[in-house]
Scaffold this motif. Structure first.
Motif, mmCIF file in Angstrom:
data_model
loop_
_atom_site.group_PDB
_atom_site.id
_atom_site.type_symbol
_atom_site.label_atom_id
_atom_site.label_comp_id
_atom_site.label_asym_id
_atom_site.label_seq_id
_atom_site.Cartn_x
_atom_site.Cartn_y
_atom_site.Cartn_z
ATOM 1 N N ASP A 1 2.728 0.026 -19.811
ATOM 2 C CA ASP A 1 2.370 1.050 -20.796
ATOM 3 C C ASP A 1 3.599 1.845 -21.223
ATOM 4 O O ASP A 1 3.829 2.088 -22.413
ATOM 5 N N SER B 1 0.807 -1.206 0.000
ATOM 6 C CA SER B 1 0.000 0.000 0.000
ATOM 7 C C SER B 1 0.850 1.270 0.000
ATOM 8 O O SER B 1 0.361 2.350 -0.270
ATOM 9 N N ASN C 1 1.208 -4.253 -7.006
ATOM 10 C CA ASN C 1 0.377 -3.080 -7.227
ATOM 11 C C ASN C 1 -0.003 -3.070 -8.694
ATOM 12 O O ASN C 1 0.789 -2.696 -9.550
ATOM 13 N N ALA C 2 -1.229 -3.519 -8.950
ATOM 14 C CA ALA C 2 -1.642 -3.743 -10.336
ATOM 15 C C ALA C 2 -1.542 -2.466 -11.167
ATOM 16 O O ALA C 2 -1.091 -2.494 -12.309
ATOM 17 N N ASP C 3 -1.935 -1.319 -10.570
ATOM 18 C CA ASP C 3 -1.869 -0.065 -11.313
ATOM 19 C C ASP C 3 -0.436 0.284 -11.685
ATOM 20 O O ASP C 3 -0.155 0.741 -12.794
ATOM 21 N N THR C 4 0.468 0.079 -10.713
ATOM 22 C CA THR C 4 1.871 0.387 -10.977
ATOM 23 C C THR C 4 2.418 -0.510 -12.082
ATOM 24 O O THR C 4 3.098 -0.055 -13.005
ATOM 25 N N LYS C 5 2.090 -1.794 -12.013
ATOM 26 C CA LYS C 5 2.551 -2.716 -13.064
ATOM 27 C C LYS C 5 2.041 -2.287 -14.432
ATOM 28 O O LYS C 5 2.775 -2.283 -15.425
ATOM 29 N N LEU C 6 0.750 -1.907 -14.496
ATOM 30 C CA LEU C 6 0.189 -1.478 -15.779
ATOM 31 C C LEU C 6 0.874 -0.216 -16.284
ATOM 32 O O LEU C 6 1.133 -0.081 -17.482
ATOM 33 N N ALA C 7 1.182 0.693 -15.354
ATOM 34 C CA ALA C 7 1.860 1.934 -15.761
ATOM 35 C C ALA C 7 3.235 1.618 -16.327
ATOM 36 O O ALA C 7 3.665 2.213 -17.332
#
Lengths: 211, 211
Positions: free
Chosen positions: B31, B8, B22-28
Motif C-alpha cells: 500500500d 510472530s 506476515n501478510a499484513d506487513t506485506k500488504l502495508a
C-alpha cells in the motif's frame, strides 16, 4: 394522405422519402446485416440476402445505407464512414502506401471522430476475436490494402497483419496509453517515423532475420 | 517460542523468516509503495520512505520484495518479474537491441505468463494514462531501454515511445485481436519482421520523411 414525403407506406413501394425514414425498417435491415455478416463474412453476404431477411426491397437497403461496405460499417457501428480513407489508399501509388496510410489514419484519429474510434478500439480490445468491428476491419479495410499488394507468390496476409499491428500500436500508444512524446507528436513526424515501417511491411523484405 | 522461523515477532526485529511471512506487513508495504510510486514516480521514491510509511525496517522491504524495481512490479501487480527480460536487454549489443527485445518480449507473451500479460494489457487499455502498470512500463522498462541509447543530442524519448507502440501493437494484434497469420507466426519470423523496425526506431534514422 396529404404528405407525400411520409414513410407510412410499405417500404417495398420504393417511394419512401429520406425524411422521416422508417426507423423500424432500418433496424430490421441492420439486424439482418449483422447476422449475415457475422455468419458468412463480408464477401459471401449479399445485399439481396439481407433485404430478403429484413423483408424489404434491395433498393431500399441501398437507399438507406449505400454500398455493402457502408452497410457493414453501419451494422458494426463503425464510428466513421471509411470510404474517404479507403479511397485515398486506393489512389496512392504502391510505393507510397506506407506514408499514405499512416497520414490518412492518424489524421482521422486526430479529428473530431477520434474519440469514437478510441471507444471502438477499447471495445475491440475487450471483445477480442468476437468483436464485430474487428470483422469489419479485417474483412474490409485490410482486404482492401491486401488486394493492392498481393502477388501470385505472396498473398500478403502476413504483410497487412504486420501493418495492422503497427497502426493499432500507434493508436494505442498515442490515444489510450498516452505515451509521450508520441502522444503529441505532429502528424508529419509520425508519418516520417512510422511510414517507412508500414512500407517495409507492405512491400519490403520482411523475411530476413537480423543478426 | 520454539519455532524460530515463525514471523510472530515485530517486523522490525529483522528475524522474520520467509515462512510464513506476515501478510499484513506485506500488504502495508505494498500500500505504501503504491502511494509513493503513484505520487512521486519511480526515481524519486526510496525504499526507506516506503518502509517509514509502512512502519517497518527498510531491510524487511528488501527481504520481502527484493529490489525497488521488483517492489514496484509487485505493487502494480505486474504479472511477471521483468528482471530476466531486462537483463537480456542490458546484455545485448546496441545494434542488436531490436531483435533482442522482440525475441525476449514475444517469448514471455507466448509463455505460461502470457494470459496474465494480456489481462494486464486489457486493464491498461481501459485504465489509460491512470493505469499503475503503465507507470511501471514507462518509468522502469522504457527508461531502461532509453538509457542504453540516449546521446547528448537525443534523449531518445521519441525512440522508445515508437518502439513501445510497435510492441504494444504486436501484442494486441497477436494475442487480443488475433489477426492471422501474425497470431500464430513462429517467434523467429516475428523477430525477422519486427526486429528491424524496433532497431530503426531505437538507433536508426527516424526523422526523414518518405516521399
Amino acid at each position: 394522405m396529404s404528405d407525400g414525403e411520409s414513410g407510412s407506406g410499405t417500404p417495398r413501394s420504393g417511394r419512401t422519402g429520406r425524411r422521416p425514414g422508417n426507423a423500424d425498417t432500418k433496424l430490421a435491415i441492420l439486424d439482418a446485416a449483422r447476422e449475415r455478416f457475422a455468419g458468412a463474412g463480408f464477401d459471401k453476404t449479399s445485399i439481396r440476402a439481407i433485404a430478403a431477411d429484413a423483408d424489404v426491397d434491395p433498393a431500399l437497403v441501398h437507399h438507406y445505407f449505400g454500398t455493402k461496405q457502408q452497410l457493414f460499417a453501419a451494422a458494426v457501428e463503425f464510428p466513421i464512414d471509411p470510404a474517404a480513407t479507403l479511397d485515398a489508399i486506393d489512389a496512392a501509388p504502391v510505393e507510397e502506401l506506407g506514408a499514405t496510410i499512416v497520414r490518412a489514419v492518424v489524421t482521422v484519429w486526430d479529428s473530431p471522430a477520434g474519440p469514437g474510434i478510441v471507444a471502438m478500439a477499447r471495445s475491440m480490445f475487450s471483445g477480442g476475436a468476437e468483436s464485430p468491428a474487428r470483422a469489419f476491419l479485417l474483412q474490409v479495410v485490410l482486404e482492401r490494402v491486401r488486394l493492392r499488394i498481393a502477388t501470385p507468390g505472396d498473398d500478403a496476409r502476413a504483410r497487412v497483419a504486420l501493418a495492422a499491428a503497427q497502426m493499432v500500436g500507434v493508436l494505442t500508444a498515442r490515444k489510450i496509453m498516452v505515451i509521450e512524446p508520441l502522444a503529441s507528436m505532429p502528424i508529419d513526424e509520425v508519418v516520417a517515423a512510422v511510414g517507412p515501417t508500414l512500407q517495409r511491411y507492405l512491400t519490403g523484405d520482411i523475411d530476413t532475420a537480423t543478426p
